[in-house]
Design a protein around this motif. Structure first.
Motif, mmCIF file in Angstrom:
data_model
loop_
_atom_site.group_PDB
_atom_site.id
_atom_site.type_symbol
_atom_site.label_atom_id
_atom_site.label_comp_id
_atom_site.label_asym_id
_atom_site.label_seq_id
_atom_site.Cartn_x
_atom_site.Cartn_y
_atom_site.Cartn_z
ATOM 1 N N THR A 93 29.237 -25.349 -62.021
ATOM 2 C CA THR A 93 30.560 -24.761 -61.836
ATOM 3 C C THR A 93 31.301 -25.399 -60.653
ATOM 4 O O THR A 93 31.588 -24.734 -59.660
ATOM 5 C CB THR A 93 30.445 -23.246 -61.618
ATOM 6 O OG1 THR A 93 29.671 -23.019 -60.415
ATOM 7 C CG2 THR A 93 29.789 -22.548 -62.779
ATOM 8 N N PRO A 94 31.634 -26.687 -60.739
ATOM 9 C CA PRO A 94 32.331 -27.318 -59.617
ATOM 10 C C PRO A 94 33.798 -26.898 -59.553
ATOM 11 O O PRO A 94 34.405 -26.569 -60.575
ATOM 12 C CB PRO A 94 32.229 -28.808 -59.951
ATOM 13 C CG PRO A 94 32.193 -28.845 -61.438
ATOM 14 C CD PRO A 94 31.410 -27.606 -61.844
ATOM 15 N N ARG A 116 36.771 -39.999 -59.579
ATOM 16 C CA ARG A 116 38.224 -40.108 -59.491
ATOM 17 C C ARG A 116 38.810 -38.801 -58.975
ATOM 18 O O ARG A 116 38.267 -37.731 -59.257
ATOM 19 C CB ARG A 116 38.846 -40.376 -60.857
ATOM 20 C CG ARG A 116 38.469 -41.716 -61.407
ATOM 21 C CD ARG A 116 39.189 -41.983 -62.673
ATOM 22 N NE ARG A 116 38.747 -43.279 -63.155
ATOM 23 C CZ ARG A 116 39.286 -43.885 -64.160
ATOM 24 N NH1 ARG A 116 40.282 -43.331 -64.803
ATOM 25 N NH2 ARG A 116 38.848 -45.043 -64.538
ATOM 26 N N ARG A 117 39.908 -38.926 -58.305
ATOM 27 C CA ARG A 117 40.596 -37.734 -57.832
ATOM 28 C C ARG A 117 41.275 -37.039 -59.010
ATOM 29 O O ARG A 117 41.954 -37.683 -59.811
ATOM 30 C CB ARG A 117 41.640 -38.109 -56.793
ATOM 31 C CG ARG A 117 42.285 -36.931 -56.173
ATOM 32 C CD ARG A 117 43.169 -37.337 -55.025
ATOM 33 N NE ARG A 117 43.787 -36.142 -54.493
ATOM 34 C CZ ARG A 117 44.883 -36.133 -53.785
ATOM 35 N NH1 ARG A 117 45.452 -37.278 -53.481
ATOM 36 N NH2 ARG A 117 45.375 -35.023 -53.340
ATOM 37 N N ASN A 126 27.713 -33.900 -53.080
ATOM 38 C CA ASN A 126 26.864 -35.074 -52.890
ATOM 39 C C ASN A 126 25.492 -34.944 -53.553
ATOM 40 O O ASN A 126 24.637 -35.791 -53.366
ATOM 41 C CB ASN A 126 26.705 -35.403 -51.405
ATOM 42 C CG ASN A 126 25.986 -34.308 -50.641
ATOM 43 O OD1 ASN A 126 25.775 -33.215 -51.158
ATOM 44 N ND2 ASN A 126 25.637 -34.590 -49.405
ATOM 45 N N ARG A 127 25.282 -33.915 -54.368
ATOM 46 C CA ARG A 127 23.980 -33.719 -55.017
ATOM 47 C C ARG A 127 24.073 -33.650 -56.538
ATOM 48 O O ARG A 127 23.151 -33.162 -57.177
ATOM 49 C CB ARG A 127 23.328 -32.440 -54.510
ATOM 50 C CG ARG A 127 22.944 -32.500 -53.059
ATOM 51 C CD ARG A 127 22.004 -31.393 -52.764
ATOM 52 N NE ARG A 127 21.622 -31.401 -51.371
ATOM 53 C CZ ARG A 127 20.872 -30.490 -50.828
ATOM 54 N NH1 ARG A 127 20.413 -29.493 -51.537
ATOM 55 N NH2 ARG A 127 20.559 -30.556 -49.556
ATOM 56 N N PHE A 128 25.125 -34.134 -57.121
ATOM 57 C CA PHE A 128 25.292 -33.984 -58.567
ATOM 58 C C PHE A 128 24.153 -34.599 -59.368
ATOM 59 O O PHE A 128 23.811 -34.105 -60.428
ATOM 60 C CB PHE A 128 26.640 -34.558 -59.025
ATOM 61 C CG PHE A 128 27.731 -33.542 -59.036
ATOM 62 C CD1 PHE A 128 27.995 -32.806 -60.176
ATOM 63 C CD2 PHE A 128 28.476 -33.300 -57.905
ATOM 64 C CE1 PHE A 128 28.995 -31.850 -60.184
ATOM 65 C CE2 PHE A 128 29.473 -32.349 -57.899
ATOM 66 C CZ PHE A 128 29.736 -31.621 -59.043
ATOM 67 N N ALA A 136 34.405 -31.691 -58.954
ATOM 68 C CA ALA A 136 34.398 -32.354 -60.268
ATOM 69 C C ALA A 136 34.942 -33.777 -60.149
ATOM 70 O O ALA A 136 34.410 -34.710 -60.759
ATOM 71 C CB ALA A 136 35.218 -31.546 -61.274
ATOM 72 N N GLY A 137 35.984 -33.960 -59.362
ATOM 73 C CA GLY A 137 36.533 -35.296 -59.147
ATOM 74 C C GLY A 137 35.538 -36.210 -58.449
ATOM 75 O O GLY A 137 35.417 -37.387 -58.793
#
Length: 194
Positions: A178-179, A190-191, A166-168, A184-185
Motif C-alpha cells: 500500500t504505497p 519515475r515521479r 528503499n525496501r521494495f 509508488a513513484g
C-alpha cells in the motif's frame, strides 16, 4: 485474528479540541483495518499489535490506550535502549504547521528482535492476515521482515505491507503493498504527478 506489526507510536495534536489531542496506534490500525480492500471492522475482529516500545511514560500511555480499545499490550516488547515514539503535530487554522517526532531509529538489537519474533510466531499461528507497517524506524529489520514473510507464505497467511520506499525488493512476495504516490513513484523509477 488480524495481526499488525511495525512502528508503534502515540500522536499528540495541539490546536484541536482536547478530545482529539491524542491519537493512538489502535485508532490508526482501525483506519487501516476498515479501509478497502480489507473491509474488516476491529470491533468484530480480534487484533494483535506486535512491536517494540521503550520503558517510559509514553509506553505506559500506549498500553493504557490499547487496553481501552480492548487490544492486549501483551505482545509489546520493552526495549530499554529505545524510546517510545511520539509524534507531535501543531495545528493552526485546521492545517498542520509542523510535526516533531521523538523516536529511536536504530535497528532492534538482536535480543529484542528475537523477543519480537517469538511474540509474532505465537500470535501468527491464529492469524488470518498480517499487516506490516515498515516506516524505516528500526522496528522492521531486514531479517525480521524476511522471517515474517516466509512464515506467512508457508502458512498461507495474507500479508500486507505499508512500505518504506528503499525496501521494495523485499516486498515482492507479499499479498498487498500500500504505497503512497511518492513511494509508488520511487518503486516505479519515475515521479508520479497525479
Amino acid at each position: 485474528l488480524l495481526l499488525a506489526t511495525g512502528a508503534l507510536f502515540s500522536e499528540e495534536v495541539f490546536g484541536k479540541p482536547a478530545a482529539q489531542q491524542l491519537r493512538d496506534i489502535a485508532d490508526i490500525a482501525r483506519d487501516v483495518y476498515t479501509s478497502p480492500p480489507d473491509a474488516v471492522n476491529t470491533s468484530n475482529t480480534a487484533s494483535v499489535l506486535i512491536g517494540a516500545i521503550g520503558d517510559d511514560r509514553a509506553a505506559e500511555q500506549l498500553r493504557d490506550l490499547l487496553r481501552q480499545k480492548k487490544i492486549s499490550p501483551d505482545y509489546l516488547v520493552v526495549d530499554k535502549a529505545r524510546r517510545t515514539t511520539i509524534k507531535t503535530r501543531i495545528i493552526a487554522h485546521s492545517q498542520q504547521v509542523v510535526r516533531a517526532d521523538r523516536e529511536t531509529r536504530a535497528d532492534l538489537a538482536p535480543a529484542v528482535e528475537r523477543q519480537v519474533w517469538t511474540r509474532f510466531e505465537k500470535a501468527a499461528a491464529r492469524a488470518g492476515g498480517v499487516i506490516i507497517s515498515d516506516y524505516g524506524k528500526g522496528m522492521i529489520t531486514v531479517s525480521l521482515l524476511e522471517r515474517v514473510i516466509d512464515f506467512c507464505l508457508d502458512k498461507k497467511i495474507f500479508v500486507a505491507v505499508d512500505p518504506k520506499e528503499n525496501r521494495f525488493n523485499y516486498y515482492r512476495r507479499v499479498s498487498l503493498i500500500t504505497p503512497n504516490h511518492h513511494e509508488a513513484g520511487f518503486a516505479y523509477g519515475r515521479r508520479i504527478q497525479s
